[in-house]
Design an enzyme around this catalytic site. Structure first.
Site, PDB file in Angstrom:
ATOM      1  N   THR A 113      -2.915 -10.371 -15.851  1.00 54.19           N
ATOM      2  CA  THR A 113      -2.193 -11.189 -14.724  1.00 54.19           C
ATOM      3  C   THR A 113      -1.723 -10.761 -13.592  1.00 54.19           C
ATOM      4  O   THR A 113      -2.447  -9.457 -13.150  1.00 54.19           O
ATOM      5  CB  THR A 113      -0.762 -11.509 -15.918  1.00 54.19           C
ATOM      6  OG1 THR A 113       0.206 -10.478 -15.856  1.00 54.19           O
ATOM      7  CG2 THR A 113      -1.245 -12.144 -17.576  1.00 54.19           C
ATOM      8  N   ALA A 144       0.407  -6.509 -15.394  1.00 54.43           N
ATOM      9  CA  ALA A 144       1.333  -7.516 -14.724  1.00 54.43           C
ATOM     10  C   ALA A 144       1.544  -6.644 -13.360  1.00 54.43           C
ATOM     11  O   ALA A 144       1.731  -5.100 -13.432  1.00 54.43           O
ATOM     12  CB  ALA A 144       1.880  -8.105 -15.032  1.00 54.43           C
ATOM     13  N   VAL A 146       0.920  -1.070 -15.441  1.00 58.59           N
ATOM     14  CA  VAL A 146       1.105  -2.098 -14.455  1.00 58.59           C
ATOM     15  C   VAL A 146       0.094  -1.793 -13.291  1.00 58.59           C
ATOM     16  O   VAL A 146      -0.537  -0.874 -12.999  1.00 58.59           O
ATOM     17  CB  VAL A 146       2.504  -0.317 -14.317  1.00 58.59           C
ATOM     18  CG1 VAL A 146       2.981  -1.056 -12.986  1.00 58.59           C
ATOM     19  CG2 VAL A 146       3.282  -0.788 -15.048  1.00 58.59           C
ATOM     20  N   LYS A 147       0.750  -3.049 -12.734  1.00 57.75           N
ATOM     21  CA  LYS A 147      -0.842  -2.861 -11.291  1.00 57.75           C
ATOM     22  C   LYS A 147       0.140  -2.551 -10.809  1.00 57.75           C
ATOM     23  O   LYS A 147       1.210  -3.585  -9.605  1.00 57.75           O
ATOM     24  CB  LYS A 147      -1.442  -4.307 -10.993  1.00 57.75           C
ATOM     25  CG  LYS A 147      -2.073  -4.624 -12.760  1.00 57.75           C
ATOM     26  CD  LYS A 147      -2.625  -6.692 -12.606  1.00 57.75           C
ATOM     27  CE  LYS A 147      -3.247  -6.512 -11.931  1.00 57.75           C
ATOM     28  NZ  LYS A 147      -4.275  -8.303 -11.531  1.00 57.75           N
ATOM     29  N   LEU A 148      -0.093  -2.168  -9.399  1.00 56.16           N
ATOM     30  CA  LEU A 148      -0.146  -1.320  -7.966  1.00 56.16           C
ATOM     31  C   LEU A 148      -0.896  -1.359  -7.376  1.00 56.16           C
ATOM     32  O   LEU A 148      -1.636  -1.770  -7.254  1.00 56.16           O
ATOM     33  CB  LEU A 148       0.631  -0.107  -8.157  1.00 56.16           C
ATOM     34  CG  LEU A 148       1.065  -0.046  -9.184  1.00 56.16           C
ATOM     35  CD1 LEU A 148       1.469   2.403  -9.027  1.00 56.16           C
ATOM     36  CD2 LEU A 148       2.718  -0.067  -8.858  1.00 56.16           C
TER      37      LEU A 148
END
Length: 218
Positions: free
Chosen positions: A27, A57, A83-85
């Protein structure tokens, strides 16, 4: 190749999960905002469907401390949370911290080979280049991804490319020939991968011929 669905649509996710080909769901802030629901509810619903598959996300804070606070909230939602960074200096700092804590990380909005190199050096599990968005500004998205993959292969980084913003099945096939480790795309692109007019025509022919034979498999 790992295949991720890029969506909040739980019904579409259920269908793909039942196929047995889904490795996870991605997402982003736009996807979650467009759901019209609380982000925790959406992510929790997805997690309940995909079990131990990866759920991804993105943080929205701009500084490392803020990213870590948000990451701590997000990774409580599912047992296999990624975790998207963003590929920024602060994002790279947060990447190293999260990796030291055993959390998987996607370096997202990675649009150049130099960005990919930095993300790989910081230990990102995945790098997410946006193929379609690169094409939209006149670049060749597939060529950019090919350069990123060459960097990863040359220096034997453990990082995988998670190609995003994919607009066609042909793009998927091109990415497989490069050895790209993962893709994320919409459910309709994924379901289009098994469709072919000759497949449907052949099935109809087989059914008709078997019916004429009068035989039953029992």
């Amino acid at each position: 190749m790992e295949i991720f669905a890029d969506t909040y649509d739980v019904e579409a996710i259920k269908e793909l999960y039942d196929f047995g080909i889904l490795d996870g769901v991605t997402t982003n802030p736009t996807i979650l905002a467009n759901s019209g629901r609380n982000y925790k509810e959406v992510l929790s619903d997805i997690a309940s469907i995909i079990g131990d598959k990866m759920l991804c996300a993105q943080v929205v804070a701009k500084d490392c401390a803020g990213m870590m606070r948000e990451a701590n909230v997000l990774r409580k939602i599912a047992k296999n949370f990624v975790v998207k960074l963003p590929i920024t200096p602060e994002g790279l700092k947060a990447c190293q911290i999260l990796k030291s804590e055993g959390t998987k990380v996607i370096a997202t909005v990675c649009l150049s080979p130099s960005q990919a190199l930095l993300a790989a050096k910081c230990g990102a599990d995945y790098i997410a280049p946006y193929v379609g968005r690169l094409n939209n500004i006149g670049a060749n998205g597939l060529d950019v991804v090919s350069s990123m993959q060459a960097i990863i292969d040359n220096y034997e980084y453990d990082t995988k490319i998670l190609a995003a913003s994919i607009k066609s099945v042909n793009d998927v096939i091109e990415l497989t020939t490069m050895g790209v480790g993962a893709i994320t795309t919409t459910p309709d692109i994924i379901t289009s991968m098994y469709m072919h007019p000759l497949t449907n025509k052949s099935i109809v022919m087989f059914d008709e011929d078997w019916a004429k034979s009068g035989q039953v498999i029992e």
